[in-house]
Design a protein around this motif. Structure first.
Motif, PDB file in Angstrom:
ATOM      1  N   UNK A   1       0.826  -1.209   0.000  1.00 21.88           N
ATOM      2  CA  UNK A   1       0.000   0.000   0.000  1.00 21.88           C
ATOM      3  C   UNK A   1       0.862   1.263   0.000  1.00 21.88           C
ATOM      4  N   UNK A   2       2.019   1.227   0.659  1.00 23.79           N
ATOM      5  CA  UNK A   2       2.907   2.396   0.656  1.00 23.79           C
ATOM      6  C   UNK A   2       3.553   2.572  -0.716  1.00 23.79           C
ATOM      7  N   UNK A   3       3.948   1.467  -1.348  1.00 18.86           N
ATOM      8  CA  UNK A   3       4.499   1.551  -2.700  1.00 18.86           C
ATOM      9  C   UNK A   3       3.509   2.232  -3.632  1.00 18.86           C
ATOM     10  N   UNK A   4       2.245   1.813  -3.538  1.00 19.16           N
ATOM     11  CA  UNK A   4       1.216   2.384  -4.410  1.00 19.16           C
ATOM     12  C   UNK A   4       0.933   3.847  -4.070  1.00 19.16           C
ATOM     13  N   UNK A   5       0.780   4.151  -2.776  1.00 19.01           N
ATOM     14  CA  UNK A   5       0.381   5.507  -2.401  1.00 19.01           C
ATOM     15  C   UNK A   5       1.484   6.525  -2.640  1.00 19.01           C
ATOM     16  N   UNK A   6       2.727   6.192  -2.275  1.00 13.70           N
ATOM     17  CA  UNK A   6       3.804   7.161  -2.466  1.00 13.70           C
ATOM     18  C   UNK A   6       4.269   7.224  -3.912  1.00 13.70           C
ATOM     19  N   UNK A   7       4.107   6.130  -4.642  1.00 12.30           N
ATOM     20  CA  UNK A   7       4.391   6.189  -6.074  1.00 12.30           C
ATOM     21  C   UNK A   7       3.488   7.183  -6.773  1.00 12.30           C
ATOM     22  N   UNK A   8       2.217   7.208  -6.368  1.00 10.94           N
ATOM     23  CA  UNK A   8       1.278   8.189  -6.921  1.00 10.94           C
ATOM     24  C   UNK A   8       1.534   9.590  -6.375  1.00 10.94           C
ATOM     25  N   UNK A   9       1.764   9.666  -5.064  1.00  6.52           N
ATOM     26  CA  UNK A   9       1.881  10.963  -4.402  1.00  6.52           C
ATOM     27  C   UNK A   9       3.033  11.803  -4.942  1.00  6.52           C
ATOM     28  N   UNK A  10       4.220  11.215  -5.073  1.00 10.63           N
ATOM     29  CA  UNK A  10       5.389  11.999  -5.455  1.00 10.63           C
ATOM     30  C   UNK A  10       5.385  12.402  -6.927  1.00 10.63           C
ATOM     31  N   UNK A  11       4.504  11.798  -7.725  1.00  6.03           N
ATOM     32  CA  UNK A  11       4.378  12.203  -9.126  1.00  6.03           C
ATOM     33  C   UNK A  11       3.052  12.903  -9.413  1.00  6.03           C
ATOM     34  N   UNK A  12       2.181  12.979  -8.405  1.00  7.25           N
ATOM     35  CA  UNK A  12       0.856  13.554  -8.629  1.00  7.25           C
ATOM     36  C   UNK A  12       0.907  14.967  -9.217  1.00  7.25           C
ATOM     37  N   UNK A  13       1.741  15.877  -8.692  1.00  5.98           N
ATOM     38  CA  UNK A  13       1.776  17.221  -9.305  1.00  5.98           C
ATOM     39  C   UNK A  13       2.174  17.198 -10.779  1.00  5.98           C
ATOM     40  N   UNK A  14       3.109  16.311 -11.138  1.00  5.98           N
ATOM     41  CA  UNK A  14       3.536  16.243 -12.540  1.00  5.98           C
ATOM     42  C   UNK A  14       2.441  15.627 -13.418  1.00  5.98           C
ATOM     43  N   UNK A  15       1.685  14.666 -12.869  1.00  3.38           N
ATOM     44  CA  UNK A  15       0.578  14.071 -13.627  1.00  3.38           C
ATOM     45  C   UNK A  15      -0.526  15.107 -13.842  1.00  3.38           C
ATOM     46  N   UNK A  16      -0.851  15.853 -12.785  1.00  7.91           N
ATOM     47  CA  UNK A  16      -1.882  16.884 -12.890  1.00  7.91           C
ATOM     48  C   UNK A  16      -1.443  18.000 -13.835  1.00  7.91           C
ATOM     49  N   UNK A  17      -0.164  18.293 -13.857  1.00 10.74           N
ATOM     50  CA  UNK A  17       0.373  19.348 -14.728  1.00 10.74           C
ATOM     51  C   UNK A  17       0.069  19.064 -16.198  1.00 10.74           C
ATOM     52  N   UNK A  18      -0.053  17.773 -16.550  1.00 10.69           N
ATOM     53  CA  UNK A  18      -0.345  17.392 -17.930  1.00 10.69           C
ATOM     54  C   UNK A  18      -1.746  17.801 -18.376  1.00 10.69           C
ATOM     55  N   UNK A  19      -2.568  18.244 -17.435  1.00 12.76           N
ATOM     56  CA  UNK A  19      -3.903  18.719 -17.801  1.00 12.76           C
ATOM     57  C   UNK A  19      -3.867  20.144 -18.333  1.00 12.76           C
ATOM     58  N   UNK A  20      -2.655  20.710 -18.435  1.00 11.76           N
ATOM     59  CA  UNK A  20      -2.502  22.047 -18.998  1.00 11.76           C
ATOM     60  C   UNK A  20      -2.694  23.162 -17.995  1.00 11.76           C
ATOM     61  N   UNK A  21      -2.385  22.898 -16.725  1.00 13.38           N
ATOM     62  CA  UNK A  21      -2.608  23.868 -15.663  1.00 13.38           C
ATOM     63  C   UNK A  21      -1.325  24.621 -15.312  1.00 13.38           C
ATOM     64  N   UNK A  22      -1.480  25.789 -14.703  1.00  6.79           N
ATOM     65  CA  UNK A  22      -0.332  26.520 -14.173  1.00  6.79           C
ATOM     66  C   UNK A  22       0.116  25.860 -12.873  1.00  6.79           C
TER      67      UNK A  22
END
Length: 435
Positions: A253-274
């Protein structure tokens, strides 16, 4: 009469301990995960690609794992007041030092040292709660405490991205300002811990004599019952099959949660946001996670259940990650990551209430720290998996699917191999039968 004493005593204990413990963990987690927001501008300055960033950010967890167990044993011996104060002051100073990283290697070294400094805080508080909260309160107190985790991400997201906008202040980059400003409260609270925390109920001058007597006696009776039934020593706690199964579940569960967490801003950035919009949008999954944490903790305590709550929350995480991977680049991916966060944080209360069902004293100190140590290796593997997948395929989707498999493994461990007895609820006799 006894029920009234319990009610008034526990109200005082919750109000005294929970808000301060949650505030402490809020800044702990903020200093741990602000690297994800710093990466929006820091990676270019330090020459980090996705794979190098994921591996370097994960170096924190190797330091964390190395001294987690001895740190918790020292807390048991020296007392929470001294040891938690030490942890906070040293990690705050090292977190601030991240502002002075100059490249991949110095960044890795500082992340490793940060892990060494912070090790012991989370399992230390889990152990500390066993001194103050009877068993039928522990899913709620653990959920309330770890509620600071998604709140730190949700509130820290716009805070961190706003600080990135201070580019040029004192000749520093925005990400350097972020590390420096966010470290200051940690050091100050660390100093305050030394004067605020009370190590044991019998030392609490803020409880009435009758309240101290009731709480000390109740905790002592529970501890004696656990010792008589299970008798797990400090050394046995490292290879006890139940501890190993919990470690495996937590690793997934930590592998899954922190794998998502530490890249979440970069994934969201792909939506074309500032960058600032990324901060606000990143709040959404973790606001959902915060609500889930409270609800699942209450459900777990009300039902006297740990295992099935853990299974369903792990399964929800798996489904959310699959949805996020399938819809990457669209707003539906945010929905998927929000579902995943509901699952991740719903596990916290029931999970951390399980180890102390058969571990006490030094065995509890070592066992809790060992579970947390093994599990937090996922903080290295998760971001590394996602970073490698991104470099290899040009997309985060493969990494999200890999994280979903990790969450699924945790669900299967809960379903097929964990045998956790139900606990006593108010007015209902405990059952010794395993679920």
């Amino acid at each position: 009469m006894e029920l009234e004493v319990e009610k008034t005593t526990m109200r005082k204990v919750y109000l005294r301990i929970l808000p301060f413990a949650a505030l402490t963990y809020f800044f702990c987690y903020l200093d741990r995960i602000n690297v994800g927001f710093a990466a929006l501008t820091m990676n270019k300055d330090l020459g980090l690609d996705a794979a190098t960033y994921g591996m370097a950010a994960g170096f924190f967890f190797w330091g964390y794992v190395l001294v987690e167990v001895p740190s918790n044993i020292l807390l048991e011996k020296l007392g929470a007041r001294i040891w938690i104060a030490r942890i906070m002051v040293t990690w705050g100073l090292i977190s601030a030092a991240t502002a002075f990283a100059t490249g991949p290697y110095s960044f890795m070294a500082i992340r490793f040292l940060l892990g060494l400094a912070e090790a012991g805080l989370f399992p230390g508080f889990v152990l500390y709660f066993t001194y103050w909260f009877p068993r039928h309160h522990r899913a709620r107190i653990n959920s309330g405490f770890t509620l600071a985790l998604p709140v730190a991400v949700a509130l820290g997201a716009p805070m961190s991205t706003a600080l990135l906008g201070l580019d040029g202040l004192w000749g520093l980059k925005g990400w350097q300002c972020m590390y420096l400003f966010e470290a200051v409260p940690t050091v100050l609270i660390g100093v305050f811990v030394f004067f605020y925390l009370t190590d044991r109920p019998e030392l609490a001058n803020w409880l009435a004599p009758a309240q101290k007597q009731w709480l000390s006696s109740d905790i002592a009776a529970e501890k004696k019952a656990v010792q008589q039934e299970h008798k797990v020593s400090l050394l046995q706690s490292f290879w006890d099959p139940r501890v190993l199964l919990l470690s495996l579940n937590y690793l997934g569960i930590v592998t899954a949660s922190l794998g998502m967490l530490l890249f979440l801003p970069q994934i969201v950035k792909q939506l074309g946001l500032s960058n600032m919009e990324v901060g606000w949008v990143t709040m959404i999954p973790y606001a959902c996670g915060a609500l889930s944490m409270v609800v699942c903790g209450r459900i777990s305590d009300r039902l006297g259940d740990r295992r099935w709550t853990l299974f369903w929350t792990c399964l929800i995480s798996t489904g959310g990650l699959v949805i996020a991977g399938m819809t990457l680049g669209t707003w539906w991916s945010l929905v998927g990551m929000s579902i995943a966060a509901i699952g991740f944080y719903g596990t916290k209360g029931p999970f951390w209430s399980i180890p102390t069902m058969w571990l006490t004293g030094s065995a509890a100190a070592a066992g809790i720290a060992w579970i947390n140590s093994v599990g937090n290796l996922g903080g290295f593997f998760g971001p590394t998996l996602v970073g490698w997948a991104k470099n290899a395929t040009g997309s985060f989707a493969g990494g999200l699917y890999a994280l979903a498999v990790c969450a699924l493994v945790s669900a299967l461990v809960s379903l097929f191999w964990m045998r956790v007895p139900r606990i006593a609820r108010a007015g209902v006799p405990a059952t010794a039968a395993a679920e």
